[in-house]
Design an enzyme around this catalytic site. Structure first.
Site, PDB file in Angstrom:
ATOM      1  N   ARG A  16       0.799  -1.226   0.000  1.00 35.16           N
ATOM      2  CA  ARG A  16       0.000   0.000   0.000  1.00 35.16           C
ATOM      3  C   ARG A  16       0.828   1.271   0.000  1.00 35.16           C
ATOM      4  O   ARG A  16       0.489   2.247  -0.661  1.00 35.16           O
ATOM      5  CB  ARG A  16      -0.921   0.021   1.225  1.00 35.16           C
ATOM      6  CG  ARG A  16      -2.227  -0.715   1.032  1.00 35.16           C
ATOM      7  CD  ARG A  16      -3.098  -0.554   2.240  1.00 35.16           C
ATOM      8  NE  ARG A  16      -4.345  -1.291   2.072  1.00 35.16           N
ATOM      9  CZ  ARG A  16      -5.250  -1.437   3.028  1.00 35.16           C
ATOM     10  NH1 ARG A  16      -5.019  -0.909   4.220  1.00 35.16           N
ATOM     11  NH2 ARG A  16      -6.354  -2.106   2.814  1.00 35.16           N
ATOM     12  N   SER A  46      -6.422  -5.875   9.473  1.00 33.80           N
ATOM     13  CA  SER A  46      -6.908  -5.110  10.623  1.00 33.80           C
ATOM     14  C   SER A  46      -8.026  -5.822  11.381  1.00 33.80           C
ATOM     15  O   SER A  46      -8.006  -5.882  12.612  1.00 33.80           O
ATOM     16  CB  SER A  46      -7.371  -3.718  10.184  1.00 33.80           C
ATOM     17  OG  SER A  46      -8.386  -3.808   9.204  1.00 33.80           O
ATOM     18  N   LEU A  47      -9.021  -6.343  10.681  1.00 36.28           N
ATOM     19  CA  LEU A  47     -10.118  -7.016  11.369  1.00 36.28           C
ATOM     20  C   LEU A  47      -9.629  -8.289  12.052  1.00 36.28           C
ATOM     21  O   LEU A  47     -10.044  -8.609  13.171  1.00 36.28           O
ATOM     22  CB  LEU A  47     -11.246  -7.339  10.385  1.00 36.28           C
ATOM     23  CG  LEU A  47     -11.994  -6.127   9.813  1.00 36.28           C
ATOM     24  CD1 LEU A  47     -12.978  -6.566   8.733  1.00 36.28           C
ATOM     25  CD2 LEU A  47     -12.728  -5.368  10.915  1.00 36.28           C
ATOM     26  N   GLU A  78      -6.375  -1.496  16.324  1.00 33.32           N
ATOM     27  CA  GLU A  78      -5.595  -0.402  15.754  1.00 33.32           C
ATOM     28  C   GLU A  78      -4.976   0.487  16.823  1.00 33.32           C
ATOM     29  O   GLU A  78      -3.958   1.132  16.587  1.00 33.32           O
ATOM     30  CB  GLU A  78      -6.466   0.439  14.816  1.00 33.32           C
ATOM     31  CG  GLU A  78      -5.686   1.465  14.020  1.00 33.32           C
ATOM     32  CD  GLU A  78      -6.544   2.276  13.059  1.00 33.32           C
ATOM     33  OE1 GLU A  78      -6.009   3.196  12.422  1.00 33.32           O
ATOM     34  OE2 GLU A  78      -7.763   1.978  12.953  1.00 33.32           O
TER      35      GLU A  78
END
Length: 808
Positions: A493, A611-612, A595
């Site tokens: 990313r 993230s989840l 986070e």
């Protein structure tokens, strides 16, 4: 090794496999529909994670004592995973959330999906060419089948590559693990810790992760944290989100409403070559309904389960619903925490030894503008998300979310402990001040593709679009992603974000520096089937169609720009979610997950869709830690940890009871109450706080953004330092009487944003080496290049003789 570009989509048909794991689970699996047949050694009601707990605290105790609870700040996936796990083991839980709805959290807005595992995709020998292999798209029965492509090791390696850590994995391939509880016996270095300067005599908690520092990028990444995610992730998914159709147990623990209806697909059943256990699963022998998996950027396999393009929404709705129905869990909305409450005496008189421990939080009721103390014997969990919302352009929702509340609370706690000469903070004066209770804050991830429309809020265009074949193009239609990385749109990313940023800057230069009416970066997926796109990405389609000037992403390319998205650093924790100081010591009774936490998992840049899963894995670990669950009864370090947690809990109970008795005595004597009187919000103060916050966001975007320079960072530090002082002054003036005065929640939000924003800027200024999402360029190098004295753009100097070449 297989070639990543040869990865097949989730519709690829592969042969089935069967193997044994060290955790007592025998896997026979079908894509994402886990056909796992568990042996008798499996623990915790069909899950390989769980175990014995210390029953010194029960729900019965809580009936007459509200403080006999765990206090969780944040109602997202991490907070609810913590709550459900703790409550499952008898711990009462109170979840505080800033919005009126418990679904008002960052998790709700996650579009792409959550990492699971592809149990069907297999590696095959490519005709025996020296062992070179690729991914076969053929049906089962072919020659040369080698094994699963998607293994815990492959996920760990993908996380490493995305993180910006360029060194090799420490764990040898021959020592690779399968799915298991990642207990201390597997930790790569039990004597290492987040802080390399800590002395060897420091007593460290088990679970302190081994963070390696990359010699070229300066990125600190924890391989242990990544192995924990990869080894425990699939089981946590089955435990918290999946039902019996996918060998999950969420319905057993939390009811049928907990099961998440992920997208599915129909695939042919196994062949005659499949083992008896596999074939016995299929009744009609024709086809099977399985979880659909997709590919996302920088993943070496299609392993992402999803629900259209609103996975976070459906997971959040289901997990919060399950939590709300649990008799030991309560939600309290419109509540923001202004500060943590700690006990300086360590439960003096209880026989305890903790020097400092957290025993609760000061909570502001937004509706009544009333502040009160909420105590918690079992501790406080920081799970309120990250700080992406402190930027002018962000994919995070508006309101109190993503303004760095967990980081702000942690920093203010450490400041107060430092001022009282806490032993936790007597560290080397040369140590970076942000390698203590918070760390790696300079690594703020910018999502490459948010919808770019001037004077409008940014709208996230999920990574899954590029995973499904979307192409980045400039205004002329030229695909530009491969100019920056061989993997093009599927590069990490941070690289794609800088590519989009650089292309958009070209258009601004061409327009004479304005750039508002000329754009040069677009996302194009119009080559895919229109109806399929609308079905796969309904939220994006609806958003684009809802505008006055409608847009159709199935027919035209969409303008994109990077936007602040995710915090890779945060509140420093060990592998169990315990918050730790610079010297490796625990902050007693204080935890963080999701986070809000910095485990070292992401290093300098987060891999898509982690993230989840991180919230589920580490949230559940915190829940088990608080409850005293030990999965492996032979793990002496885990048993020692449990005893320490229980000791801290008893000390906290004593300290809280002493405080409550004193507060009651003061109230009876006509003194001040712990609950402030309801006060009308000062509109002038509210407007001032809102104006300062708007300015703060602009400073962060302009000076601490996608590409940074030392001079801009220094300017940001100067201005943000003044803003932090202003925010503190606003709060102190209003709360001088002991309550919150006329300060509304906007002042609380500004205070958190100012503390966390300054910490990000100072961390970025202190780190002169580009790595991951932190990309900094020295002005003198830029000047040399513009004058023709230098070659390509370069990042700042590292310890090497030559400056690092900037990798965009």
């Amino acid at each position: 090794m297989f070639t990543k570009r040869a990865i097949q989509r989730s519709t690829t048909i592969h042969h089935m496999i069967q193997r044994s794991s060290g955790s007592g689970i025998r896997w026979s699996s079908y894509v994402g529909d886990v056909r796992c047949f568990r042996s008798t050694t499996t623990t915790s009601s069909g899950s390989s994670i769980g175990g014995r707990r210390n029953n010194s605290s029960t729900s019965a105790t809580a009936a007459g004592a509200p403080h006999e609870r765990l206090l969780i700040l944040g109602s997202g996936v991490a907070g609810c995973a913590t709550a459900l796990t703790a409550a499952r083991h008898g711990i009462p839980v109170t979840i505080l959330h800033a919005g009126s709805s418990r679904n008002d959290c960052n998790s709700y807005w996650a579009q792409g999906g959550v990492i699971y595992r592809n149990y069907r995709l297999r590696e095959t020998d490519n005709g025996g060419n020296g062992g070179t292999s690729n991914i076969s798209s053929a049906l089962g029965g072919e020659e040369g089948i080698k094994g699963l492509v998607d293994t815990p090791r492959s996920l760990v390696n993908d996380i490493r590559i995305a993180s910006g850590y360029t060194g090799p994995l420490q764990r040898e391939e021959s020592e690779s693990l399968e799915e298991c509880v990642y207990s201390s016996q597997y930790h790569l270095d039990n004597n290492n810790n987040n802080n390399p300067t800590a002395t060897t005599t420091t007593r460290r908690p088990q679970g302190s992760n081994n963070s390696q520092t990359c010699p070229t990028s300066n990125v600190r990444w924890s391989e242990d944290a990544s192995w924990k995610l990869a080894c425990e992730g699939p089981t946590r998914i089955r435990q918290l989100l999946l039902g019996p159709k996918d060998s999950g147990t969420a319905h057993e623990h939390y009811g049928p409403h907990a099961i998440v209806p992920f997208d599915r697909q129909v695939l042919p059943t196994g062949s005659e070559d499949d083992d008896d256990d596999i074939r016995s699963v299929y009744k009609d022998g024709s086809e099977d309904d399985v979880l659909s998996l997709c590919l996302e950027a920088s993943h070496s396999a299609a392993r992402i389960i999803h629900y259209a393009d609103c996975t976070g929404k459906v997971i959040t709705e289901r997990i919060t619903d399950a939590a709300s129905k649990h008799p030991l869990i309560e939600f309290r909305g419109d509540c923001v925490v202004t500060d943590l409450i700690f006990d300086e005496d360590g439960g003096s008189g209880s026989g305890g030894s903790n020097d400092k421990m957290v025993i609760g939080a000061k909570v502001l009721d937004k509706q009544r503008n009333e502040q009160s103390n909420m105590y918690a014997t079992h501790g406080v969990v920081l799970a309120s998300g990250g700080l992406g919302g402190i930027y002018q352009h962000s994919t995070n929702p508006l309101g109190f979310n993503a303004l760095g509340s967990s980081v702000g609370l942690a920093l203010r706690l450490e400041d107060r402990l430092s001022s009282s000469s806490s032993p936790l903070n007597n560290n080397n004066n040369n140590m970076n001040k942000y390698n203590g209770i918070v760390s790696d804050l300079e690594y703020v991830q910018f999502h490459p593709t948010s919808l770019y429309l001037p004077n409008e809020a940014r709208f996230l265009l999920t990574e899954a679009l590029r995973g499904e074949g979307a192409i980045l193009r400039d205004a002329s239609g030229r695909a530009f992603a491969r100019d920056y990385h061989p993997n093009g749109e599927l590069a990490p990313r941070d690289i794609v974000a800088r590519a989009v940023f650089m292309e958009s800057q070209k258009s601004a230069a061409a327009a004479g520096g304005g750039g508002e009416d000329v754009h040069n970066a677009y996302l194009d997926i119009s080559h895919r089937d229109s109806e399929w796109l609308k079905d796969r990405f309904p939220s994006i389609h609806a958003h684009l169609k809802s505008r006055t000037n409608t847009m159709d992403f199935t027919q035209e390319k969409i303008p994109v720009i990077p936007a602040a998205h995710y915090t890779c650093g945060g509140v420093t924790t060990d592998l169990n979610g315990c918050v730790i100081a610079s010297n490796g010591e625990w902050y007693g009774n204080l935890y963080a997950a999701g986070e809000a936490a910095r485990t070292g998992l992401h290093g300098g840049n987060r891999l898509a869709s982690t993230s989840l899963l991180e919230g589920l894995v580490y949230g559940a670990s915190v829940g088990e830690m608080v409850a005293g669950v030990v999965s492996d009864g032979t793990d002496d370090k885990a048993l020692e940890n449990r005893e320490r947690v229980m000791e801290t809990m008893h000390q906290a109970r004593y300290a809280i009871e002493q405080r409550l008795a004193l507060e009651q005595s003061n109230t009876n004597a006509g003194g001040s109450s712990t609950v402030s009187s309801t006060t009308a919000v000062d509109e002038g103060m509210r407007k001032e706080a809102t104006a300062i916050l708007t300015n703060l966001k602009s400073i962060m975007w302009d000076n601490v953004g996608v590409v940074r320079t030392p001079s801009k960072l220094a300017l940001a530090v100067s201005e943000l330092s003044a803003m932090r002082d202003e925010a503190d002054q606003l709060w102190n003036n209003s709360s001088s009487s002991g309550g919150c005065g006329g300060a509304g929640w906007e002042v609380v939000a500004l205070r958190d944003a100012a503390h966390s924003g300054l910490a990000v800027a100072e961390s970025a200024l202190a780190n002169r080496v580009s790595g991951g999402a932190h990309y900094v360029v020295l002005e003198e190098i830029e000047s040399e290049n513009h004058n023709g004295n230098g070659g390509g753009s370069k990042s700042v100097d590292s310890d090497d003789e030559e400056p690092l070449h900037a990798v965009i």
